[in-house]
Write an enzyme that holds these catalytic residues in place. Structure first.
Site, PDB file in Angstrom:
ATOM      1  CG  HIS A   1      -1.897   1.071   1.288  1.00 59.04           C
ATOM      2  ND1 HIS A   1      -1.940   1.994   2.315  1.00 59.04           N
ATOM      3  CD2 HIS A   1      -2.908   1.411   0.448  1.00 59.04           C
ATOM      4  CE1 HIS A   1      -2.936   2.837   2.113  1.00 59.04           C
ATOM      5  NE2 HIS A   1      -3.537   2.514   0.991  1.00 59.04           N
TER       6      HIS A   1
ATOM      7  CD  GLU B   1      -3.023   2.458  -3.302  1.00 60.83           C
ATOM      8  OE1 GLU B   1      -3.883   3.332  -3.466  1.00 60.83           O
ATOM      9  OE2 GLU B   1      -2.095   2.573  -2.466  1.00 60.83           O
TER      10      GLU B   1
ATOM     11  CG  ASP C   1      -2.776   7.139  -3.409  1.00 56.77           C
ATOM     12  OD1 ASP C   1      -3.869   6.598  -3.617  1.00 56.77           O
ATOM     13  OD2 ASP C   1      -2.073   6.910  -2.408  1.00 56.77           O
TER      14      ASP C   1
ATOM     15  CG  HIS D   1      -3.625   9.455   0.164  1.00 52.80           C
ATOM     16  ND1 HIS D   1      -4.267  10.150   1.174  1.00 52.80           N
ATOM     17  CD2 HIS D   1      -4.414   8.415  -0.148  1.00 52.80           C
ATOM     18  CE1 HIS D   1      -5.404   9.544   1.461  1.00 52.80           C
ATOM     19  NE2 HIS D   1      -5.517   8.495   0.678  1.00 52.80           N
TER      20      HIS D   1
ATOM     21  CD  GLU E   1      -7.148   5.826  -4.295  1.00 58.08           C
ATOM     22  OE1 GLU E   1      -7.993   6.672  -3.905  1.00 58.08           O
ATOM     23  OE2 GLU E   1      -6.504   5.103  -3.520  1.00 58.08           O
TER      24      GLU E   1
END
Length: 260
Positions: free
Chosen positions: A26, A53, A55, A68, A128
């Site tokens: 993450h 993952e 952002d 993020h 994301e």
């Protein structure tokens, strides 16, 4: 760009996502290194992750960067909204010292730099789309452009996800060949219809925001269910037993022993 062979989920399907690991780092490996940085990606690889993952947002002047939050205060030595800062201003910030002095001098990376590193490390990506307010479509289109420009044609493409429906719609229009994931906190009543309309291959949910019975019921419908953010091994085991396919973790080293 190579295809993964993943198809959009439909009611009655029992979808398999070949190549998607049960553990995804993450924001890289956010417990161990400053999140959404190149050093965090490298740390995730060292901890056994083939997937991370990350952002993506846009700077004021339209450069796709890894970030993020709406503000830079939590993860840098600066202040202010990302949407108000140019890439040059963002690049001057220290994005590592807040985590530990050993990370001093770490910079906010561009999406282009992150994609290049992932290819170098033979890693895959769930990106994301985390747009600044009002820039949903613009951010999605920019991210798709960077992937199309920089991701090798022989590699299966990244998985895109977002909480923002307009961002998923824009990604669907800009790059329909890139797989999409519908990202929510709590599973909404219309999740099936939304996934079908957006041709999503995965459903991403917050494990703390949903009762275990609800998680199990959704997983039983055959949709690939990805849960964030799972840092406890016992909880990870429970979620896998409920039918969850993949776990996002800040501490993948805690979770890998449960799934291996």
């Amino acid at each position: 760009m190579a295809q993964r062979g993943w198809r959009p989920w439909r009611p009655g399907d029992t979808a398999r996502l070949d190549g998607l690991d049960p553990v995804v780092g993450h924001r890289g490996a956010a417990l161990h290194a400053p999140e959404n940085t190149l050093v965090s990606i490298r740390r995730a690889r060292e901890l056994g992750c083939r997937w991370v993952e990350l952002d993506v947002k846009l700077s004021r002047d339209g450069v796709p960067i890894l970030m993020h939050d709406e503000e830079v205060r939590r993860t840098t030595n600066g202040s202010g909204l990302v949407e108000n800062l140019t890439f040059e201003e963002l690049r001057r910030l220290d994005a590592g010292f807040w985590k530990h002095p050993s990370f001093e001098g770490t910079r906010i990376p561009t999406l282009a730099e992150a994609l290049a590193l992932l290819v170098e490390l033979d890693m895959d990506l769930n990106l994301e789309i985390k747009p600044c307010p009002g820039r949903e479509a613009e951010t999605a289109a920019a991210a798709c452009d960077e992937i199309r420009r920089l991701w090798p044609a022989e590699r299966p493409p990244p998985l895109l996800s977002s909480f923002e429906i307009p961002a998923l719609e824009a990604a669907q229009a800009a790059a329909p060949e890139l797989p999409r994931g519908y990202l929510v906190e709590r599973v909404p009543a219309d999740w099936r219809q939304t996934m079908q309309r957006l041709e999503c291959v995965t459903l991403h949910i917050g494990h703390r925001h949903n009762a275990d019975w609800a998680i199990q019921a959704v997983a039983a419908e055959g949709v690939p269910l990805l849960c964030y953010t799972v840092n406890d091994a016992a909880r990870a085991r429970t979620l896998l037993d409920l039918g969850v396919a993949t776990l996002f973790s800040d501490a993948p080293d805690r979770i890998w022993p449960v799934v291996q």
